[in-house]
Scaffold this active site. Structure first.
Site, PDB file in Angstrom:
ATOM      1  N   HIS A   1       0.834  -1.203   0.000  1.00 51.93           N
ATOM      2  CA  HIS A   1       0.000   0.000   0.000  1.00 51.93           C
ATOM      3  C   HIS A   1       0.872   1.258   0.000  1.00 51.93           C
ATOM      4  O   HIS A   1       0.624   2.202  -0.756  1.00 51.93           O
ATOM      5  CB  HIS A   1      -0.922  -0.015   1.226  1.00 51.93           C
ATOM      6  CG  HIS A   1      -1.667   1.257   1.449  1.00 51.93           C
ATOM      7  ND1 HIS A   1      -2.925   1.478   0.942  1.00 51.93           N
ATOM      8  CD2 HIS A   1      -1.329   2.387   2.130  1.00 51.93           C
ATOM      9  CE1 HIS A   1      -3.325   2.684   1.294  1.00 51.93           C
ATOM     10  NE2 HIS A   1      -2.381   3.251   2.022  1.00 51.93           N
ATOM     11  N   GLU A   2       1.906   1.265   0.855  1.00 51.92           N
ATOM     12  CA  GLU A   2       2.795   2.424   0.930  1.00 51.92           C
ATOM     13  C   GLU A   2       3.568   2.606  -0.380  1.00 51.92           C
ATOM     14  O   GLU A   2       3.775   3.728  -0.836  1.00 51.92           O
ATOM     15  CB  GLU A   2       3.767   2.261   2.102  1.00 51.92           C
ATOM     16  CG  GLU A   2       3.107   2.193   3.474  1.00 51.92           C
ATOM     17  CD  GLU A   2       2.298   3.431   3.804  1.00 51.92           C
ATOM     18  OE1 GLU A   2       2.647   4.522   3.320  1.00 51.92           O
ATOM     19  OE2 GLU A   2       1.293   3.302   4.527  1.00 51.92           O
TER      20      GLU A   2
ATOM     21  N   HIS B   1       1.506   4.417  -2.913  1.00 54.83           N
ATOM     22  CA  HIS B   1       1.534   5.881  -2.808  1.00 54.83           C
ATOM     23  C   HIS B   1       2.717   6.446  -3.598  1.00 54.83           C
ATOM     24  O   HIS B   1       2.594   7.467  -4.291  1.00 54.83           O
ATOM     25  CB  HIS B   1       1.654   6.300  -1.341  1.00 54.83           C
ATOM     26  CG  HIS B   1       0.364   6.235  -0.584  1.00 54.83           C
ATOM     27  ND1 HIS B   1      -0.777   6.866  -0.996  1.00 54.83           N
ATOM     28  CD2 HIS B   1       0.048   5.600   0.582  1.00 54.83           C
ATOM     29  CE1 HIS B   1      -1.759   6.638  -0.124  1.00 54.83           C
ATOM     30  NE2 HIS B   1      -1.275   5.861   0.841  1.00 54.83           N
TER      31      HIS B   1
ATOM     32  N   GLU C   1      -5.873   7.009  -1.109  1.00 53.87           N
ATOM     33  CA  GLU C   1      -5.873   5.779  -0.308  1.00 53.87           C
ATOM     34  C   GLU C   1      -6.499   4.625  -1.092  1.00 53.87           C
ATOM     35  O   GLU C   1      -6.005   3.495  -1.049  1.00 53.87           O
ATOM     36  CB  GLU C   1      -6.610   5.998   1.010  1.00 53.87           C
ATOM     37  CG  GLU C   1      -5.901   6.922   1.982  1.00 53.87           C
ATOM     38  CD  GLU C   1      -4.506   6.458   2.334  1.00 53.87           C
ATOM     39  OE1 GLU C   1      -4.328   5.240   2.571  1.00 53.87           O
ATOM     40  OE2 GLU C   1      -3.592   7.286   2.358  1.00 53.87           O
TER      41      GLU C   1
ATOM     42  N   ASP D   1      -4.581   1.277  -2.162  1.00 53.99           N
ATOM     43  CA  ASP D   1      -5.163  -0.033  -1.862  1.00 53.99           C
ATOM     44  C   ASP D   1      -5.262  -0.886  -3.128  1.00 53.99           C
ATOM     45  O   ASP D   1      -4.942  -2.077  -3.122  1.00 53.99           O
ATOM     46  CB  ASP D   1      -6.556   0.130  -1.258  1.00 53.99           C
ATOM     47  CG  ASP D   1      -6.516   0.486   0.223  1.00 53.99           C
ATOM     48  OD1 ASP D   1      -5.427   0.437   0.821  1.00 53.99           O
ATOM     49  OD2 ASP D   1      -7.579   0.815   0.778  1.00 53.99           O
TER      50      ASP D   1
END
Length: 410
Positions: A276-277, A280, A354, A358
Site C-alpha cells: 500500500h505504501e 503511494h 488511499e 489499496d
C-alpha cells in the site's frame, strides 16, 4: 471597513467554527451504538465492541471540555486585549521588530503549551491509560514537551525571523522570498525528516535479516521498486497503536514500520501494508502532495502580502501599534475559513489516493492480507466502525474501514 467590524468578523468565525464542529461531533456520537456492518462483524466481539464504544465516548466528552476551554481562552484573549498586553511586554525588552516578534510568539507559544499541557496529560495518562494504549512514561512525556518546544524555538523562530527580515527589506515582495525559503525547507524536511528529526524522539533500527525482510525485498523487486532502507521504530515507547509510513524520495526514500505493527501483524499482512505504501510512491502521491502544499503556501503568502500592511489587521485584535507579527495573527484568524476549505479538498484527494494505493496493493500483491491487516489495526486501536458521513467528509483523510474493505473486495 473598520477595525471593530473586523473584530466581530473574527469572533463570528471562531464561534461558527466551534459550533459547526460540535454539531458534527454530536451527529457522529449518535452513531457510536450502531450495529456493526456485516462486512466488519469479525473485527470486534461483543466485549471489545463495548470497549470501543466506551473509548469513543470518553474521547468525545474530553473533546467537549478541551475545545470549550480553548474557545473561552481565545475569546477572552481577544475581548480583553491580550495580544496588546503581550506586544507591549515584548516591546519593553527590545526595539528591533524581529526580536519583538520572536518574544511575542515565544510568550504565546509557551503560555499556550502550559495551559494545554494538563489536557494532554489527562488524554495520555487517564484516557489512553484506561483503555490500555498508553506506554508513555512521565519522563518521556516531559522530555517530548521540552524537545518540542526547543525545536519550535529553533526552527520556528528561525523561519519567523527570516520572514520578518524579508518583510522589512523587501516590503510587499517579501512573500516571494518567504515562499522560496519555505519551499526549500519543506523539500529538505520531506527528504531528511526521518534521518534528522525522528531520532530525537524515537530509536530506529534497520529491519533485521530474516523471513520478513526477504519477503519485503522480493515484493519490492517484483514491482521494480528500489528499497534498501527498511526501519523499525520503537512506537511501543509511547503507545500500543501501530502504524507504518513512507518518507523521502530518491536515495533517501525509506519505509518505517512501528514495532507494534511487526508484533500485531503476520508477515503477509506486513508486506500488504508495505505494498500500500509503495502504491503511494508509484502513483506519485508524495510528489503531488508536496507540489500542492508548495503552491498553496505561495497563494496564502501572496494573499497575506496584500493585507499585512493594513493597520486594521493589528487593530482588529486590539493592538493599536501595527506590526507584522500581530497582523500575522489576525490574518491567520480571518483566513481560517479558507484554510478549512482547502483542508476539505486535501482530505477528499487523500481519500482518493488511499483507494488508489489499496488498489495497487491488491493488484501487485493481494487483497486478503491487506483487509485482515486493516481490520486488526482498527481492532487494536478501537476505531469507530460506524462514523457519520458528515464527520467523515470533514475530518477523515482516509476512507472508512467499511469502504476500504468493500473496495478491496470489489
Amino acid at each position: 471597513m473598520t477595525s471593530t467590524t473586523l473584530f466581530y468578523i473574527i469572533i463570528a468565525i471562531i464561534l461558527i467554527n466551534f459550533f459547526k464542529d460540535k454539531i458534527i461531533n454530536a451527529l457522529n456520537a449518535k452513531h457510536y451504538n450502531d450495529p456493526i456492518p456485516s462486512e466488519l462483524d469479525d473485527v470486534f466481539d461483543e466485549d471489545e465492541y463495548k470497549k470501543s464504544q466506551a473509548y469513543k465516548l470518553a474521547n468525545y466528552n474530553f473533546g467537549l471540555w478541551s475545545s470549550a476551554f480553548s474557545l473561552i481562552l481565545t475569546l477572552g484573549f481577544l475581548i480583553f486585549d491580550g495580544f496588546e498586553y503581550v506586544d507591549d511586554f515584548a516591546r519593553q525588552y527590545a526595539n528591533n521588530e524581529i526580536v519583538v516578534g520572536l518574544i511575542f510568539f515565544g510568550i504565546i507559544m509557551i503560555a499556550s503549551d502550559i495551559l494545554t499541557t494538563p489536557f494532554s496529560y489527562y488524554k495520555t495518562f487517564v484516557i489512553e491509560e484506561r483503555f490500555g494504549f498508553n506506554k508513555t512514561t512521565k519522563k518521556t512525556f516531559i522530555l517530548d514537551k521540552v524537545k518540542g518546544l526547543f525545536m519550535m524555538a529553533i526552527i520556528g523562530g528561525g523561519l519567523m525571523a527570516a520572514v520578518i527580515w524579508f518583510y522589512q527589506f523587501t516590503g510587499q515582495y517579501f512573500w516571494v522570498y518567504t515562499w522560496a525559503i519555505i519551499t526549500v525547507f519543506t523539500i529538505f524536511m520531506n527528504m531528511f525528516y526521518s534521518r534528522l528529526i525522528v531520532p530525537l524522539f524515537n530509536k530506529q533500527k534497520p529491519l533485521e535479516d530474516g523471513t520478513l525482510r526477504d519477503k519485503i525485498s522480493d515484493y519490492a523487486k517484483s514491482v521494480g521498486f528500489s528499497l534498501n532502507k527498511i526501519f523499525v521504530i520503537d512506537g511501543s515507547k509511547r503507545s500500543t497503536k501501530a502504524n507504518a509510513y513512507f518518507s523521502g524520495f530518491g536515495r533517501e526514500k525509506r519505509v518505517t514500520l512501528y514495532d507494534t505493527l511487526v508484533e500485531d501483524l503476520n508477515d503477509e499482512e506486513i508486506v500488504a501494508v508495505l505494498a500500500h505504501e509503495v502504491g503511494h510512491y508509484k502513483k506519485h502521491h508524495i510528489i503531488f502532495n508536496l507540489i500542492f502544499s508548495v503552491l498553496l503556501t505561495g497563494i496564502t503568502l501572496f494573499i497575506l502580502s496584500v493585507f499585512i500592511s493594513n493597520p486594521l489587521l493589528s487593530q482588529a485584535i486590539g493592538v493599536q501599534k501595527p506590526s507584522f507579527h500581530v497582523g500575522l495573527v489576525a490574518f491567520g484568524l480571518l483566513y481560517a475559513p479558507i484554510s478549512e476549505l482547502t483542508g476539505l479538498v486535501m482530505n477528499y484527494i487523500s481519500r482518493l489516493f488511499e483507494y488508489q494505493a489499496d488498489n495497487y496493493a491488491k493488484t501487485t500483491y493481494a487483497a486478503k492480507p491487506l483487509i485482515t491487516s486493516l481490520k486488526k489495526l482498527s481492532k487494536n486501536s478501537l476505531s469507530n466502525l460506524t462514523p457519520h458521513k458528515a464527520y467523515v467528509f470533514m475530518h477523515y483523510s482516509h476512507p472508512t474501514l467499511l469502504n476500504r474493505v468493500k473496495n478491496l473486495k470489489g
